[in-house]
Design an enzyme around this catalytic site. Structure first.
Site, PDB file in Angstrom:
ATOM      1  N   HIS A  87       0.839  -1.255  -0.224  1.00  0.00           N
ATOM      2  CA  HIS A  87       0.129  -0.072  -0.097  1.00  0.00           C
ATOM      3  C   HIS A  87       0.859   1.293   0.195  1.00  0.00           C
ATOM      4  CE1 HIS A  87       0.952   0.859   4.135  1.00  0.00           C
ATOM      5  NE2 HIS A  87       0.812  -0.399   4.385  1.00  0.00           N
ATOM      6  N   GLU A 132      -2.163  -7.024   7.738  1.00  0.00           N
ATOM      7  CA  GLU A 132      -0.729  -7.031   8.334  1.00  0.00           C
ATOM      8  C   GLU A 132      -0.780  -7.444   9.816  1.00  0.00           C
ATOM      9  OE1 GLU A 132       2.155  -7.235   8.358  1.00  0.00           O
ATOM     10  OE2 GLU A 132       3.017  -4.803   7.824  1.00  0.00           O
TER      11      GLU A 132
END
Length: 402
Positions: free
Chosen positions: A206, A282
């Site tokens: 990202h 994550e």
């Protein structure tokens, strides 16, 4: 594969798996015996075996599965299906067994049924989920100081499998082998035959958030920050580059906001829908969320030292270990491989999942995670082949940002 049938006319399928959380580390195996004609589950077995390597656990699972099948019918024929290419090739006689820990286990496995009653077949990890689940249940039970029992199994109520000789929907069927009476040769180094186009993951980290340039721990247990203005520009640059290449056929993203925003930028440019996969999130960094490395070292020196030394260690406050992240990322990977065979898939995710996928593709140890650089909005790529091989083709490409 040549059809086999036992003296009683029965044929069993044994699916076996084993794993080690540390390699070597706490290990366990799982095996299931299926009726080859109906797919019905006849027997399940699993065990926590203490500290061992992955390969030893795989062999222990094979032995247990064959013994369970022998107890059901000692005169049956058996098809063994495993995702361990090492075990399949060694037991088929195509690879030598050099490790002293595996030789006695292989000898034991060969002595359970007559040699001509057993055939071995490699299958992708996604098709060995039943045995894999049993192995993980056994390891989880061992961690609690308990023994695995069938009653704790979380299998679905439907105890049958699809026809075992037919490929699952979306799976690419392997070419039939000619019945020449000889084993197919395997190329040195584990290289198998060309089984068609690979499934390619284009891995996009990202774009930046306000925490990224400050190098603060930002996982799935924190504030879920959105992209900063810089991160938005990075996402647009990645979208432009990917749209220009025109190779992306699907988009899958972590559920966290920064990834969804990055993925949406590519979706807006390419017109492709976005699918969310929770396994791509994550790491949960527990009490370290929002802190810098220096702050964690000052506040939690012992916990940080343990975390850096062992993939099984968790961040302070109940965060996720690297081993736990690797397990769920592997499950997510296998789901995507089964869903998109032969496709090029954009996977928008985070630092740890990208590094974990690269590490697993290379067969590298857990400490290699600390030896990879991965910039915000960087691109990496891994090709996965139907014979089980993976090829890391790109890592941390930031050319589109310049």
């Amino acid at each position: 594969m040549t059809a086999v049938s036992g003296a009683t006319g029965r044929t069993f399928v044994v699916e076996a798996d084993g794993g080690s959380r540390g390699n070597p580390g706490p290990a366990g195996y799982g095996a299931v015996v299926l009726d080859a004609a109906t797919g019905e589950t006849l027997r399940e077995t699993a065990e926590f075996i203490g500290v061992a390597t992955n390969n030893v656990a795989e062999y222990r699972g094979l032995v247990a599965g064959l013994r369970a099948a022998h107890e059901l019918d000692p005169e049956a024929a058996v098809r063994v299906r495993m995702d361990s290419k090492l075990v399949v090739e060694q037991m088929s006689g195509r690879w030598k067994i050099k490790h002293p820990d595996m030789r006695p286990l292989a000898t034991e496995a060969k002595g359970i049924f007559p040699p001509d009653a057993v055939r071995y077949e490699w299958i992708p990890r996604a098709q060995n989920s039943h045995a894999d689940r049993l192995a993980n249940e056994a390891m989880d039970a061992g961690k609690r100081g308990e023994q695995w029992s069938p009653a704790e199994s979380t299998a679905e109520l439907d105890r049958t499998s699809p026809a075992l000789d037919a490929p699952a929907p979306g799976d690419q069927a392997a070419p039939a082998e000619a019945d020449t009476g000889q084993q197919q040769a395997v190329r040195p180094g584990g290289w198998g035959p060309d089984l068609g186009p690979p499934t390619t993951f284009v891995l996009l980290r990202h774009g930046e958030t306000v925490l990224t340039p400050e190098k603060r721990f930002s996982g799935s247990g924190g504030s879920d920050p959105e992209l900063s203005a810089v991160g938005q520009r990075q996402a647009l640059a990645a979208a432009e580059a990917l749209a220009e290449r025109g190779t992306i056929q699907a988009i899958v993203t972590s559920p966290l906001q920064r990834c969804r925003q990055t993925a949406q930028a590519i979706a807006d440019r390419t017109g492709l829908p976005v699918r969310t996969e929770d396994g791509l999130r994550e790491t949960d960094f527990g009490a370290w969320e929002g802190l810098t490395f220096a702050e964690v070292r000052e506040q939690y020196p012992d916990d940080l030292g343990a975390w850096l030394a062992s993939p099984e260690a968790e961040p302070t406050g109940g965060g996720e270990s690297f081993a736990a992240v690797a397990r769920r990322v592997s499950v997510a990977r296998d789901k995507l491989l089964a869903r998109y065979p032969g496709k090029t898939v954009l996977v928008v995710t985070h630092v740890t999942p990208v590094k974990t996928l690269a590490r697993l593709a290379l067969g590298a140890p857990a400490e290699s995670l600390f030896r990879m650089e991965l910039s915000a909005a960087s691109l990496s790529a891994i090709a996965y082949y139907a014979d089980g091989n993976a090829s890391l083709r790109l890592l941390n490409d930031t050319g589109h940002l310049r």
